[in-house]
Write an enzyme that holds these catalytic residues in place. Structure first.
Site, PDB file in Angstrom:
ATOM      1  N   ARG A 113      24.357  82.558  48.212  1.00 60.18           N
ATOM      2  CA  ARG A 113      23.332  83.864  48.082  1.00 60.18           C
ATOM      3  C   ARG A 113      24.339  84.669  48.668  1.00 60.18           C
ATOM      4  O   ARG A 113      23.154  85.137  49.489  1.00 60.18           O
ATOM      5  CB  ARG A 113      22.230  82.981  49.194  1.00 60.18           C
ATOM      6  CG  ARG A 113      22.094  81.443  47.837  1.00 60.18           C
ATOM      7  CD  ARG A 113      21.000  82.032  46.730  1.00 60.18           C
ATOM      8  NE  ARG A 113      20.929  80.826  46.521  1.00 60.18           N
ATOM      9  CZ  ARG A 113      21.417  80.134  45.342  1.00 60.18           C
ATOM     10  NH1 ARG A 113      22.632  80.944  44.925  1.00 60.18           N
ATOM     11  NH2 ARG A 113      21.136  78.526  45.509  1.00 60.18           N
ATOM     12  N   GLU A 124      16.482  84.557  53.676  1.00 56.67           N
ATOM     13  CA  GLU A 124      17.163  84.775  51.828  1.00 56.67           C
ATOM     14  C   GLU A 124      16.865  86.273  50.941  1.00 56.67           C
ATOM     15  O   GLU A 124      18.252  86.888  50.917  1.00 56.67           O
ATOM     16  CB  GLU A 124      16.719  83.592  50.767  1.00 56.67           C
ATOM     17  CG  GLU A 124      17.246  83.851  49.605  1.00 56.67           C
ATOM     18  CD  GLU A 124      17.294  82.485  48.518  1.00 56.67           C
ATOM     19  OE1 GLU A 124      17.504  83.179  47.858  1.00 56.67           O
ATOM     20  OE2 GLU A 124      17.151  81.471  49.227  1.00 56.67           O
ATOM     21  N   SER A 159      11.825  80.808  47.733  1.00 60.11           N
ATOM     22  CA  SER A 159      12.765  80.847  48.922  1.00 60.11           C
ATOM     23  C   SER A 159      12.950  81.718  50.037  1.00 60.11           C
ATOM     24  O   SER A 159      13.235  82.326  49.649  1.00 60.11           O
ATOM     25  CB  SER A 159      14.044  80.272  49.125  1.00 60.11           C
ATOM     26  OG  SER A 159      13.573  78.274  47.288  1.00 60.11           O
TER      27      SER A 159
END
Length: 371
Positions: free
Chosen positions: A164, A363, A246
């Site tokens: 990520r 995130e 998320s």
């Protein structure tokens, strides 16, 4: 467009006014808008699909450049080598691109179906799902380097992809990138079979062994079904989809730190020696936060009561909660502020840290706000 509210441009539906909002629909318009803000010494926020950021209720006082470029070209000159190159404009809707590639028998993106947002954002975050991420198919990314005032193209290797993250994300501060993505080029395989299925849940849905292949059309169908069941495909009437997806990344921790967790805590290879990846969802649920945490229900005495752990904690008055379908998503139930969403996220992160000693990290980009 001065004073434009940014909430309507994000999937979480929060965010105050922009000092100035400029829409840029071509590569040159993007460069011109960014350069004008830089020349004026104004703070700059880049926005496209708005699916991976929480903007504060105070908004953003500088220039917000909303990238609306779209379209892509397919170069199949290398088809004899078993692949095609697809060059995609930064503002192109991601799932429209994925759908096109699957319908035209280009393999490699099918497990990334249903992810909201723009194509230009995918290399920044190294977007991934169901065992694959875009680093496996990106060939090059074309950007505008704000420091040198020149076009700069990066190869896959130069982007230094991680879980990520990428060089593009690591050089972005408060939503203001050094490198503004203009277009992304993908190298995709040819054929109706998708890439090998690496994710156990998806393999079960397809009724195939992990590591085997399935038709890309079938993969896309099952991914969309699985994501929809978790509230991860945008559907305006469904408040569970009013989120950034998320909210927390899966923690990557030293093996010694993970050894103190219960034996049933999921552990996955992290790609880093001496480290393992944990399941953020497992940590959240086993710290006592159920799906729907933050919603209010009527108790027998008629007073509001929390539907899950935290009845004695301040929450967002039911305006924000964990998704009723998936504990990783913090959702806007209607009328929520950015601070409402962050309040739920803080309670969850604090609770996980108190229970397991592991701090969860967000995130999405947090613009002018923090946990």
């Amino acid at each position: 467009m001065a004073g434009s509210m940014l909430a309507s441009l994000t999937t979480a539906g929060v965010g105050g006014p922009a000092g100035k909002l400029v829409e840029a629909g071509t590569e040159q318009e993007i460069i011109d808008a960014v350069s004008a803000a830089d020349d004026a010494g104004e703070p700059l926020l880049i926005l496209a699909g708005g699916s991976n950021l929480i903007i504060s209720d105070a908004g953003f006082g500088g220039t917000v450049v909303r990238i609306t470029s779209s379209g892509f070209t397919v170069n199949d000159d290398d088809a004899s080598c078993g692949g095609v190159m697809v060059n995609v404009q930064a503002g192109q809707d991601w799932d429209e691109l994925v759908e096109y590639t699957v319908l035209h028998a280009f393999s490699g993106l099918e497990t990334l179906s249903g992810i909201p947002g723009s194509t230009g954002a995918t290399p920044v975050q190294n977007v991934g799902a169901y065992g694959s991420d875009v680093s496996q198919t990106i060939a090059t990314v074309r950007t505008w380097d704000r420091e040198t005032r020149a076009i700069k193209s990066f190869t896959n290797f130069e982007l230094k992809f991680g879980y990520r993250t990428s060089l593009l994300k690591r050089t972005t501060v408060n939503g203001s990138p050094r490198y503004v993505v203009l277009s992304v080029e993908f190298q995709l395989g040819l054929g109706r079979m998708g890439t090998p299925i690496r994710y156990a849940e998806l393999a079960r849905a397809l009724d195939v062994p992990v590591g085997s292949r399935a038709y890309a059309n079938d993969v896309r169908r099952e991914v969309l079904r699985l994501r929809s069941a978790k509230g991860m495909v945008l559907d305006p009437p469904d408040r569970d989809t009013w989120s950034t997806g998320s909210f927390f990344t899966n923690p990557i921790v030293p093996e010694s730190e993970a050894s103190g967790l219960p034996v049933d805590a999921p552990r996955f290879p992290a790609g880093e020696e001496g480290k393992v990846k944990l399941s953020a969802a497992w940590l959240i649920e086993n710290a006592g936060f159920a799906k729907g945490f933050g919603l209010q229900t009527s108790s027998e005495n008629g007073r509001p009561d929390q539907s899950s752990r935290g009845a004695d904690m301040p929450t967002a008055g039911g305006r924000a909660s964990l998704s009723t379908k998936h504990t990783l998503a913090v959702t806007n139930r209607g009328g929520a502020s950015a601070e409402d969403l962050l309040g739920i996220a803080r309670l969850v992160a604090d609770g996980v840290e108190r229970t397991f000693g592991i701090r969860l990290h967000p995130e999405p980009l947090l613009i002018n706000c923090s946990l």
